[in-house]
Design an enzyme around this catalytic site. Structure first.
Site, PDB file in Angstrom:
ATOM      1  N   GLY A 120       0.810  -1.210   0.000  1.00 18.05           N
ATOM      2  CA  GLY A 120       0.000   0.000   0.000  1.00 18.05           C
ATOM      3  C   GLY A 120       0.839   1.253   0.000  1.00 18.05           C
ATOM      4  O   GLY A 120       0.348   2.349   0.177  1.00 18.05           O
ATOM      5  N   CYS A 121       2.143   1.084  -0.183  1.00 13.19           N
ATOM      6  CA  CYS A 121       3.038   2.225  -0.217  1.00 13.19           C
ATOM      7  C   CYS A 121       3.005   2.803  -1.632  1.00 13.19           C
ATOM      8  O   CYS A 121       3.383   2.131  -2.582  1.00 13.19           O
ATOM      9  CB  CYS A 121       4.443   1.763   0.130  1.00 13.19           C
ATOM     10  SG  CYS A 121       5.547   3.090   0.499  1.00 13.19           S
ATOM     11  N   VAL A 122       2.501   4.026  -1.765  1.00 11.39           N
ATOM     12  CA  VAL A 122       2.352   4.571  -3.121  1.00 11.39           C
ATOM     13  C   VAL A 122       3.418   5.621  -3.445  1.00 11.39           C
ATOM     14  O   VAL A 122       4.104   6.094  -2.570  1.00 11.39           O
ATOM     15  CB  VAL A 122       0.957   5.177  -3.338  1.00 11.39           C
ATOM     16  CG1 VAL A 122      -0.016   4.076  -3.728  1.00 11.39           C
ATOM     17  CG2 VAL A 122       0.462   5.889  -2.110  1.00 11.39           C
TER      18      VAL A 122
END
Lengths: 98, 111, 121
Positions: B109-111
């Site tokens: 979920g690291c964008v």
């Protein structure tokens, strides 16, 4: 709520689970789930019972593809692709059971 | 496969420089990755790196930044559990940079 | 805030045999970043995802079950398990690795009807 099922009920428990958990609403049978909507299938009794609680639809092109368009269980309503879209818009939520 | 070389040993990494094998990690590798990232490792940096290693050991995932910040605050105090502090240590993001140095995969979920 | 929606993730597959359980978990972790109202539901073989004591070394697959315990830190605290699914598998609440709310099938169905988005895995 609209529940969409795409697996034969004789090979997969998605429809069984849907009927167990959901209490009312609409069901749309597509792809291999259309077998559930045909008279003489071992699942027919459960579909007839479910019709007391749910409105049940079946996707006509999938029935035709499988040569079963002439034996839909009474009370199950066939829909075309346009009808499919209408069902997804008239219901607040949809769940595609895998 | 890209790789890095530390003290004569070769370690496999992905395209972005994250270690492929968690078990390859050691302090020397961490220092090397930090150096490449332009980070001079201090005691405060190690505190976060060790925290991340422990978090991963327990949950088998790399925490999202928000989750890391909150958890650090719980364990090390509110003065450290905030993004200003963590970004001052890892300017390119505590999620991405600290996880890389800690030898963990990139957080989900690291964008 | 009116832009918070109720998201429900329905897990119906056992872990490891297929990729569904792991994929669902990843989607849940990503969704957590958007501050939505997230619920997780475990039905049918999906309840096996929460079984305590999973040891995957022998099958050389990552054991992702510890990640369910991290969900609390992601502010995902609504985990529901269907009573009938547990019973059909001889599993009790004590066999599960996280705290859950056990609901009967009708309550589960009612909860589903309250959602804005339901994603099934």
């Amino acid at each position: 709520m609209l529940h969409i099922i795409n697996k034969s009920p004789l090979a997969n428990n998605a429809l069984d689970s849907c009927l167990r958990v959901a209490q009312s609403g609409e069901i749309l049978l597509i792809e291999d789930a259309v077998y559930a909507a045909t008279a003489g299938n071992a699942f027919e009794g459960k579909i007839r019972k479910a019709l007391e609680r749910f409105r049940i639809h079946v996707l006509q092109p999938d029935l035709e593809a499988r040569g079963l368009a002439d034996r839909v269980i009474e009370g199950v309503s066939p829909v075309d692709y346009g009808g499919f879209v209408d069902l997804t818009t008239t219901n607040k939520t949809c769940q595609s059971w895998l | 496969m890209p790789s890095i070389e530390v003290d004569g040993k070769t370690y496999e990494t992905d395209e972005e420089g994250y270690l492929t094998n968690l078990n390859d990690w050691n302090k020397e590798v961490a220092n090397y990755i930090a150096h490449v990232e332009n980070i001079n490792m201090t005691e405060q940096h190690w505190e976060v790196i060790n925290f991340l290693r422990e978090y991963f050991e327990e949950y088998q995932i790399a925490p999202a930044v928000r989750v890391l910040t909150k958890a650090i605050g719980k364990k090390l105090g509110a003065d450290k559990g905030n993004s200003e502090y963590l970004y001052s240590l890892f300017p390119y993001g505590p999620g991405k940079q600290a996880c890389k140095i800690a030898g963990l995969p990139k957080p989900t979920g690291c964008v | 805030m009116s832009n918070i929606k109720k998201f429900m993730f329905v897990n119906r597959k056992a872990p490891y045999g297929t990729i569904y359980a792991l994929e669902a978990l990843e989607v849940v972790l990503i969704t957590a970043a958007f501050d939505q109202d997230v619920s997780l539901v475990f039905l049918d073989d999906g309840v096996y995802q929460l079984k305590k004591g999973q040891q995957t070394k022998g099958i050389e697959t990552k054991n992702f079950s510890p990640a369910y315990r991290a969900l609390e830190g992601y502010d995902i605290e609504k985990l529901y398990v269907e009573k009938e699914s547990l019973e059909a598998r001889g599993i009790s609440e004590e066999d599960l690795l996280v705290d859950v709310t056990v609901l009967g099938r009708a309550e589960m169905g009612a909860l589903m009807d309250q959602q804005d988005v339901v994603l099934s895995f």
